[in-house]
Design a protein around this motif. Structure first.
Motif, PDB file in Angstrom:
ATOM      1  N   GLY A  90       0.806  -1.208   0.000  1.00 15.44           N
ATOM      2  CA  GLY A  90       0.000   0.000   0.000  1.00 15.44           C
ATOM      3  C   GLY A  90       0.842   1.263   0.000  1.00 15.44           C
ATOM      4  O   GLY A  90       2.070   1.221   0.193  1.00 15.44           O
ATOM      5  N   VAL A  91       0.178   2.389  -0.233  1.00 13.99           N
ATOM      6  CA  VAL A  91       0.828   3.700  -0.200  1.00 13.99           C
ATOM      7  C   VAL A  91      -0.006   4.616   0.689  1.00 13.99           C
ATOM      8  O   VAL A  91      -1.209   4.781   0.458  1.00 13.99           O
ATOM      9  N   PHE A  92       0.631   5.182   1.703  1.00 15.49           N
ATOM     10  CA  PHE A  92      -0.050   6.148   2.562  1.00 15.49           C
ATOM     11  C   PHE A  92      -0.023   7.516   1.886  1.00 15.49           C
ATOM     12  O   PHE A  92       1.033   7.975   1.424  1.00 15.49           O
ATOM     13  N   THR A  93      -1.166   8.183   1.825  1.00 21.43           N
ATOM     14  CA  THR A  93      -1.270   9.528   1.257  1.00 21.43           C
ATOM     15  C   THR A  93      -1.937  10.439   2.279  1.00 21.43           C
ATOM     16  O   THR A  93      -2.412   9.985   3.326  1.00 21.43           O
ATOM     17  N   ARG A  94      -1.973  11.722   1.947  1.00 20.96           N
ATOM     18  CA  ARG A  94      -2.650  12.666   2.842  1.00 20.96           C
ATOM     19  C   ARG A  94      -4.128  12.324   2.978  1.00 20.96           C
ATOM     20  O   ARG A  94      -4.741  12.544   4.018  1.00 20.96           O
ATOM     21  N   GLY A  95      -4.686  11.752   1.918  1.00 21.61           N
ATOM     22  CA  GLY A  95      -6.110  11.419   1.925  1.00 21.61           C
ATOM     23  C   GLY A  95      -6.431  10.042   2.468  1.00 21.61           C
ATOM     24  O   GLY A  95      -7.593   9.641   2.509  1.00 21.61           O
ATOM     25  N   GLY A  96      -5.412   9.298   2.890  1.00 19.59           N
ATOM     26  CA  GLY A  96      -5.635   7.951   3.404  1.00 19.59           C
ATOM     27  C   GLY A  96      -4.699   6.960   2.752  1.00 19.59           C
ATOM     28  O   GLY A  96      -3.759   7.340   2.044  1.00 19.59           O
ATOM     29  N   VAL A  97      -4.948   5.672   2.942  1.00 19.34           N
ATOM     30  CA  VAL A  97      -4.074   4.644   2.387  1.00 19.34           C
ATOM     31  C   VAL A  97      -4.701   4.048   1.130  1.00 19.34           C
ATOM     32  O   VAL A  97      -5.918   3.868   1.051  1.00 19.34           O
ATOM     33  N   ILE A  98      -3.858   3.792   0.140  1.00 19.82           N
ATOM     34  CA  ILE A  98      -4.287   3.101  -1.080  1.00 19.82           C
ATOM     35  C   ILE A  98      -3.684   1.702  -1.032  1.00 19.82           C
ATOM     36  O   ILE A  98      -2.461   1.544  -1.032  1.00 19.82           O
ATOM     37  N   ASP A  99      -4.531   0.685  -0.958  1.00 18.00           N
ATOM     38  CA  ASP A  99      -4.054  -0.696  -1.000  1.00 18.00           C
ATOM     39  C   ASP A  99      -3.628  -1.029  -2.426  1.00 18.00           C
ATOM     40  O   ASP A  99      -4.356  -0.740  -3.383  1.00 18.00           O
ATOM     41  N   GLY A 134      -0.688  -3.668  -4.989  1.00 21.21           N
ATOM     42  CA  GLY A 134       0.317  -4.723  -5.063  1.00 21.21           C
ATOM     43  C   GLY A 134       1.639  -4.246  -5.617  1.00 21.21           C
ATOM     44  O   GLY A 134       2.626  -4.982  -5.619  1.00 21.21           O
ATOM     45  N   ALA A 135       1.661  -2.995  -6.103  1.00 16.47           N
ATOM     46  CA  ALA A 135       2.899  -2.452  -6.680  1.00 16.47           C
ATOM     47  C   ALA A 135       2.888  -0.933  -6.603  1.00 16.47           C
ATOM     48  O   ALA A 135       1.830  -0.302  -6.709  1.00 16.47           O
ATOM     49  N   ALA A 136       4.068  -0.362  -6.422  1.00 19.20           N
ATOM     50  CA  ALA A 136       4.227   1.096  -6.435  1.00 19.20           C
ATOM     51  C   ALA A 136       5.442   1.438  -7.283  1.00 19.20           C
ATOM     52  O   ALA A 136       6.471   0.753  -7.211  1.00 19.20           O
ATOM     53  N   VAL A 137       5.302   2.464  -8.107  1.00 16.72           N
ATOM     54  CA  VAL A 137       6.414   2.915  -8.959  1.00 16.72           C
ATOM     55  C   VAL A 137       6.797   4.327  -8.535  1.00 16.72           C
ATOM     56  O   VAL A 137       5.970   5.243  -8.588  1.00 16.72           O
ATOM     57  N   ILE A 138       8.033   4.500  -8.108  1.00 12.47           N
ATOM     58  CA  ILE A 138       8.509   5.817  -7.669  1.00 12.47           C
ATOM     59  C   ILE A 138       9.066   6.560  -8.871  1.00 12.47           C
ATOM     60  O   ILE A 138      10.086   6.185  -9.439  1.00 12.47           O
ATOM     61  N   CYS A 139       8.360   7.618  -9.268  1.00 13.15           N
ATOM     62  CA  CYS A 139       8.746   8.454 -10.416  1.00 13.15           C
ATOM     63  C   CYS A 139       8.765   9.911  -9.975  1.00 13.15           C
ATOM     64  O   CYS A 139       8.221  10.784 -10.651  1.00 13.15           O
TER      65      CYS A 139
END
Length: 406
Positions: A144-153, A155-160
């Motif tokens: 998942g990715v934590f954001t200001r608006g909450g967490v997004i569940d 399976g993958a995150a791409v850092i760009c």
């Protein structure tokens, strides 16, 4: 909120990565805190956007002074030709200019950004205006990715997220923090493709004076590290221009090693021919004072500096100048010196050198070797190239490969 993939950063690499992944049927969310996507892309190439370089993969690799081997696979999968075909197919006619630099025919970077936005819309990418705060990593994998608006569940995150150059566009270095928190090594970052500062007062004296068709040589501890023909300009702080920006890509140990520049003001003439040319000019008016004798060889702004550095008395009649003095003058024209004391700050740099260590990233997929489902693309990686569209090509190639693999 749930998604297959979260792409963090809406720049060149991020937008292409998101669209590529969505086109493959992935559910993709693109996170971008700026109201405007592609903010840095809009100002590249002075607002014209040097999209890529119209050359083969071998030439691109030759223009990446560090880390080129890592990109071999990515560039072969998405080459400059593929970049050009992509934008032509997205409705942006392109043109090739001097140095094989590729621009939109409109000379408007907004056309490139708009084309990518249309591409993302057509593939179903959801763009959310929010900041990523932290990655959620469980059992060695992104969940998942934590954001200001909450967490997004996910399976993958791409850092760009880009580097640290042009921080006003949102390149604040956040991606490096995400990488470190995931256990990655981040190589020290420094400004690259950046103007250079000089302690030589005559640079400020010639502020705004441009040189064309000169050869610039750059030295690290007296070892030649760069040499090219082109244009440059003197400024109140030192030097800038295309040649200087490219030379700066080689200054990787500023503060630890000494750097200097030499300018060949007459690259078309060897020393013997230049000496004959000077002698011919001097023979024309033998009683002319030296300070008034260089009008045929140098610009008005530079003449007082050349006279001073030559060591020849300005009032000397040219017929009195000795062969040895003339030889020193020739040497000055062929090796005009500029000491380098540092670079300008990140705010003035086109790109960031340094970043996530490529040895910890799979070159075929851009996936982390340490964390499953974590990918990197674009300037956040420890990759940088010369001017001419090569850095954007790195963004396109790594973004595309990550989008295909994620």
């Amino acid at each position: 909120m749930t998604s297959d993939v979260v792409v963090i950063g809406g720049g060149a690499a991020g937008m292409l990565c998101a669209a590529t992944a969505a086109e493959r049927g992935r559910n993709v969310i693109l996170l971008e805190p700026n109201r405007m996507l592609g903010k840095k892309l809009r100002i590249t190439g002075k607002g014209r956007c040097n999209v890529t370089n119209n050359c083969d993969v071998k030439t691109v690799l030759a223009n990446i002074p560090g880390g080129g081997k890592f990109l071999y696979s990515a560039l072969n999968r998405f080459s400059p030709a593929d970049t050009m075909a992509l934008f032509e197919n997205l409705g942006v006619p392109l043109k090739t200019e001097r140095g094989n630099r590729v621009f939109p025919e409109s000379d408007c970077s907004r056309d490139i950004v708009d084309a990518l936005i249309r591409y993302m819309d057509s593939t179903g990418v959801r763009v959310i205006q929010d900041s990523a705060l932290k990655l959620r990593i469980e059992d060695g994998a992104v969940t998942g990715v934590f954001t200001r608006g909450g967490v997004i569940d996910c399976g993958a995150a791409v850092i760009c997220t880009g580097g640290m150059s042009y921080p006003a566009t949102g390149s604040t270095g956040a991606g490096y923090r995400f990488a470190r928190e995931a256990g990655h090594t981040v190589c020290p970052c420094r400004p690259s493709l950046v103007p250079l500062e000089s302690p030589d007062a005559y640079c400020a004296e010639m502020q705004g004076f441009s040189l064309k068709n000169v050869r610039l040589s750059a030295f690290e501890d007296d070892k030649l590290v760069y040499q090219e023909l082109g244009e440059m300009m003197f400024t109140h702080f030192g030097v800038t221009g295309p040649l200087v920006l490219s030379a700066s890509a080689h200054f990787r140990h500023m503060g630890e090693r000494t750097y200097r520049l030499e300018i060949d003001l007459k690259p078309a003439l060897d020393e013997e021919k230049l000496d004959a040319r000077i002698l011919r000019d001097f023979s024309g008016e033998k009683n002319r004072e030296f300070k008034n004798s260089l009008g045929g060889l140098a610009g008005r702004t530079m003449i007082p500096v050349l006279v001073r550095l030559s060591g020849i008395d300005p009032e000397t009649k040219v017929h009195s100048i000795t062969r040895e003095q003339r030889r020193e003058l020739v040497h000055l024209f062929k090796h005009f010196p500029v000491r380098v004391s540092g670079t300008r700050p990140f705010e003035e740099a086109i790109i960031t050198a340094g970043g996530v260590a490529t040895g910890e990233v799979n070159p075929r997929t851009m996936e982390s070797k340490l964390v499953h489902g974590l990918y990197f693309a674009g300037e956040v990686l420890d990759l940088d190239a010369y001017t001419g569209g090569f850095n954007l090509q790195i963004a396109w190639s790594t973004g595309y490969v990550a989008g295909c693999a994620v």
